[in-house]
Design a protein around this motif. Sequence first.
Motif, PDB file in Angstrom:
ATOM      1  N   THR A  61      48.954  40.991  28.160  1.00 39.16           N
ATOM      2  CA  THR A  61      49.180  39.665  28.321  1.00 39.16           C
ATOM      3  C   THR A  61      50.151  39.239  29.772  1.00 39.16           C
ATOM      4  OG1 THR A  61      48.080  39.019  26.055  1.00 39.16           O
ATOM      5  CG2 THR A  61      49.871  37.100  27.143  1.00 39.16           C
ATOM      6  N   ALA A  62      51.009  39.477  28.914  1.00 39.52           N
ATOM      7  CA  ALA A  62      52.694  39.970  30.221  1.00 39.52           C
ATOM      8  C   ALA A  62      51.986  39.999  31.076  1.00 39.52           C
ATOM      9  CB  ALA A  62      54.017  39.883  29.577  1.00 39.52           C
ATOM     10  N   LEU A  63      51.619  41.079  30.996  1.00 42.54           N
ATOM     11  CA  LEU A  63      50.716  42.107  32.506  1.00 42.54           C
ATOM     12  C   LEU A  63      50.282  40.539  33.196  1.00 42.54           C
ATOM     13  CD1 LEU A  63      50.553  45.578  31.382  1.00 42.54           C
ATOM     14  CD2 LEU A  63      52.136  44.307  33.063  1.00 42.54           C
ATOM     15  N   ILE A  64      49.676  40.053  32.669  1.00 40.89           N
ATOM     16  CA  ILE A  64      48.394  39.321  32.755  1.00 40.89           C
ATOM     17  C   ILE A  64      48.762  38.439  33.342  1.00 40.89           C
ATOM     18  CG2 ILE A  64      45.934  37.885  32.265  1.00 40.89           C
ATOM     19  CD1 ILE A  64      45.453  40.178  30.451  1.00 40.89           C
ATOM     20  N   LEU A  65      50.473  37.106  32.974  1.00 40.14           N
ATOM     21  CA  LEU A  65      50.033  36.056  33.190  1.00 40.14           C
ATOM     22  C   LEU A  65      51.508  35.835  33.963  1.00 40.14           C
ATOM     23  CD1 LEU A  65      50.131  33.975  29.038  1.00 40.14           C
ATOM     24  CD2 LEU A  65      47.914  34.118  31.578  1.00 40.14           C
ATOM     25  N   LEU A  66      51.824  36.393  34.083  1.00 38.49           N
ATOM     26  CA  LEU A  66      53.080  36.631  34.155  1.00 38.49           C
ATOM     27  C   LEU A  66      52.760  36.785  36.214  1.00 38.49           C
ATOM     28  CD1 LEU A  66      55.848  38.823  32.169  1.00 38.49           C
ATOM     29  CD2 LEU A  66      55.541  35.703  32.691  1.00 38.49           C
ATOM     30  N   PRO A  67      52.118  36.823  36.890  1.00 36.02           N
ATOM     31  CA  PRO A  67      52.180  37.659  37.435  1.00 36.02           C
ATOM     32  C   PRO A  67      50.990  35.474  38.164  1.00 36.02           C
ATOM     33  CG  PRO A  67      50.997  38.841  37.405  1.00 36.02           C
ATOM     34  CD  PRO A  67      50.839  38.053  35.958  1.00 36.02           C
ATOM     35  N   GLY A  68      50.874  35.161  37.562  1.00 38.93           N
ATOM     36  CA  GLY A  68      50.471  33.536  37.754  1.00 38.93           C
ATOM     37  C   GLY A  68      49.069  33.473  38.440  1.00 38.93           C
ATOM     38  N   LEU A  69      48.303  33.402  37.405  1.00 35.77           N
ATOM     39  CA  LEU A  69      46.628  33.517  38.447  1.00 35.77           C
ATOM     40  C   LEU A  69      46.326  32.663  38.128  1.00 35.77           C
ATOM     41  CD1 LEU A  69      44.918  36.473  35.951  1.00 35.77           C
ATOM     42  CD2 LEU A  69      45.976  36.392  38.233  1.00 35.77           C
ATOM     43  N   GLU A  70      44.795  32.395  39.272  1.00 42.28           N
ATOM     44  CA  GLU A  70      44.518  31.069  39.795  1.00 42.28           C
ATOM     45  C   GLU A  70      43.141  30.800  38.711  1.00 42.28           C
ATOM     46  OE1 GLU A  70      45.016  28.708  42.131  1.00 42.28           O
ATOM     47  OE2 GLU A  70      46.365  29.995  43.041  1.00 42.28           O
ATOM     48  N   PRO A  71      42.423  29.776  38.012  1.00 39.83           N
ATOM     49  CA  PRO A  71      42.286  29.282  36.913  1.00 39.83           C
ATOM     50  C   PRO A  71      40.310  29.731  36.952  1.00 39.83           C
ATOM     51  CG  PRO A  71      43.309  27.364  38.004  1.00 39.83           C
ATOM     52  CD  PRO A  71      43.401  28.091  38.917  1.00 39.83           C
ATOM     53  N   TRP A  72      40.661  30.199  38.278  1.00 41.70           N
ATOM     54  CA  TRP A  72      39.030  30.979  38.317  1.00 41.70           C
ATOM     55  C   TRP A  72      39.212  32.614  38.164  1.00 41.70           C
ATOM     56  CZ3 TRP A  72      38.251  35.037  41.656  1.00 41.70           C
ATOM     57  CH2 TRP A  72      38.829  35.327  42.920  1.00 41.70           C
ATOM     58  N   GLN A  73      40.475  33.054  38.975  1.00 42.15           N
ATOM     59  CA  GLN A  73      40.875  33.776  38.779  1.00 42.15           C
ATOM     60  C   GLN A  73      40.833  33.935  36.448  1.00 42.15           C
ATOM     61  OE1 GLN A  73      44.302  34.542  40.748  1.00 42.15           O
ATOM     62  NE2 GLN A  73      43.285  35.586  42.197  1.00 42.15           N
ATOM     63  N   MET A  74      41.410  33.891  35.985  1.00 43.86           N
ATOM     64  CA  MET A  74      42.018  33.395  34.657  1.00 43.86           C
ATOM     65  C   MET A  74      40.327  33.029  33.850  1.00 43.86           C
ATOM     66  SD  MET A  74      45.195  30.593  33.857  1.00 43.86           S
ATOM     67  CE  MET A  74      45.417  31.087  32.500  1.00 43.86           C
ATOM     68  N   ALA A  75      39.405  32.859  34.482  1.00 47.55           N
ATOM     69  CA  ALA A  75      38.575  32.862  33.829  1.00 47.55           C
ATOM     70  C   ALA A  75      37.380  34.304  33.877  1.00 47.55           C
ATOM     71  CB  ALA A  75      37.243  31.344  34.685  1.00 47.55           C
ATOM     72  N   VAL A  76      37.547  34.344  35.290  1.00 46.60           N
ATOM     73  CA  VAL A  76      36.589  36.082  35.436  1.00 46.60           C
ATOM     74  C   VAL A  76      37.760  37.093  34.467  1.00 46.60           C
ATOM     75  CG1 VAL A  76      36.959  38.052  36.786  1.00 46.60           C
ATOM     76  CG2 VAL A  76      36.497  36.132  37.496  1.00 46.60           C
ATOM     77  N   VAL A  77      39.040  37.169  34.207  1.00 46.39           N
ATOM     78  CA  VAL A  77      39.892  37.940  32.870  1.00 46.39           C
ATOM     79  C   VAL A  77      39.105  37.762  31.689  1.00 46.39           C
ATOM     80  CG1 VAL A  77      41.588  37.621  32.023  1.00 46.39           C
ATOM     81  CG2 VAL A  77      41.914  38.113  34.497  1.00 46.39           C
ATOM     82  N   ILE A  78      39.037  36.198  31.560  1.00 48.11           N
ATOM     83  CA  ILE A  78      38.763  35.556  30.377  1.00 48.11           C
ATOM     84  C   ILE A  78      37.284  36.796  29.899  1.00 48.11           C
ATOM     85  CG2 ILE A  78      37.200  34.520  28.961  1.00 48.11           C
ATOM     86  CD1 ILE A  78      39.834  32.180  29.715  1.00 48.11           C
ATOM     87  N   ALA A  79      35.830  36.451  30.638  1.00 50.59           N
ATOM     88  CA  ALA A  79      35.188  37.050  30.062  1.00 50.59           C
ATOM     89  C   ALA A  79      34.941  38.201  30.558  1.00 50.59           C
ATOM     90  CB  ALA A  79      34.532  36.940  31.292  1.00 50.59           C
TER      91      ALA A  79
END
Length: 343
Positions: free
Chosen positions: A243-261
């Motif tokens: 989670t830290a590796l994913i969130l700390l860089p500061g993803l754009e919302p669309w990137q977060m949606a792709v990551v969630i999928a």
Amino acid sequence: MFRIAPAHNDHQVAIRCGLGVGVPLLLLLAFGRVDLAIFASFGAFTGIYGRNEPHRQRFGHQLRAAALMLAVILAGALTSRLDPGAWDIVAGTTAVAGLGTLATGFWRLRPAGSLFHIFAYAAISSVPNQPPLWQAMLVAAGTVLFSLVLGLSGWFLRRYRTPWEKPERPRFTSAQRRAIYADAGQYALVAAIAGSIATAMGIGHNYWAMVAATVPLVGLTVRNRIHRGLQRILGTFGGLLLTALILLPGLEPWQMAVVIALLQFGAEMLIARQYALAQVVVTPLALVSTELAHPGDPLLLVSDRAVETVIGAAVGMTMVLAVHLHNRRLRRRAAPDQSGAAD
């Protein structure tokens, strides 16, 4: 504890669930309605049910799961409009834990229990300043419908089609009914205790403790249940690093949606095979979904999840051991009576 079960067409359900959450989220982002993302995320839980059943059985299974999930989402949205405090959310979530377990039991839903309903109700009721209710429920219902279509998608291809036969559902015995009521009581009790501890300690997202507390209640034996509790803790700590590796860089919302999928795909690939490994993926899935719906401090999010998982899993495992010891005492008391009756 560390055994990996064999695969059983896990990629099929993983693809359905990944698309079921990813497509609605990307559509909402395209329309600039990230505020509705949480309702799509929980509506997509419909696809988790009826994992490897034939199409007719899966459709009926997912219809029942959809009805229950929509009811929980509606309850959470209505509760949010009452501006609830932390203790109010604990009380409401406790009720959902018990009632949700009754519904899943008598509707024969799998996964059993109310873990997903606890998560959905508490998360939604905790989000302030929500969009209009009709918009929220429309998005949830639309996502549910999309999940149902995905669940039936294989039926449209002759190669994967299964016979459209209505399954037989035998009546519940009195012992089975008592077991369902007992399970509901245990779910409500551990949720209330774990939520109260987290709230009294002043930890944010108190519902994560309530969710974690229900995890050890699933299993055929005491050993299985204790293993699930320990796996929840071990997998969560591994997932927090991811989670830290994913969130700390500061993803754009669309990137977060792709990551969630992608994370949803990974979760369904692993959840039936190795629970600890699945939690490494499920943990960032839950946290990234939370961050997308209600942005906050990622470090605080991670620390809250760690502490509350330990609290909840400990409460759940304590309940498992307490029930086991109580049942063993009852058997010991009954043994002399049976022996005397035989004499």
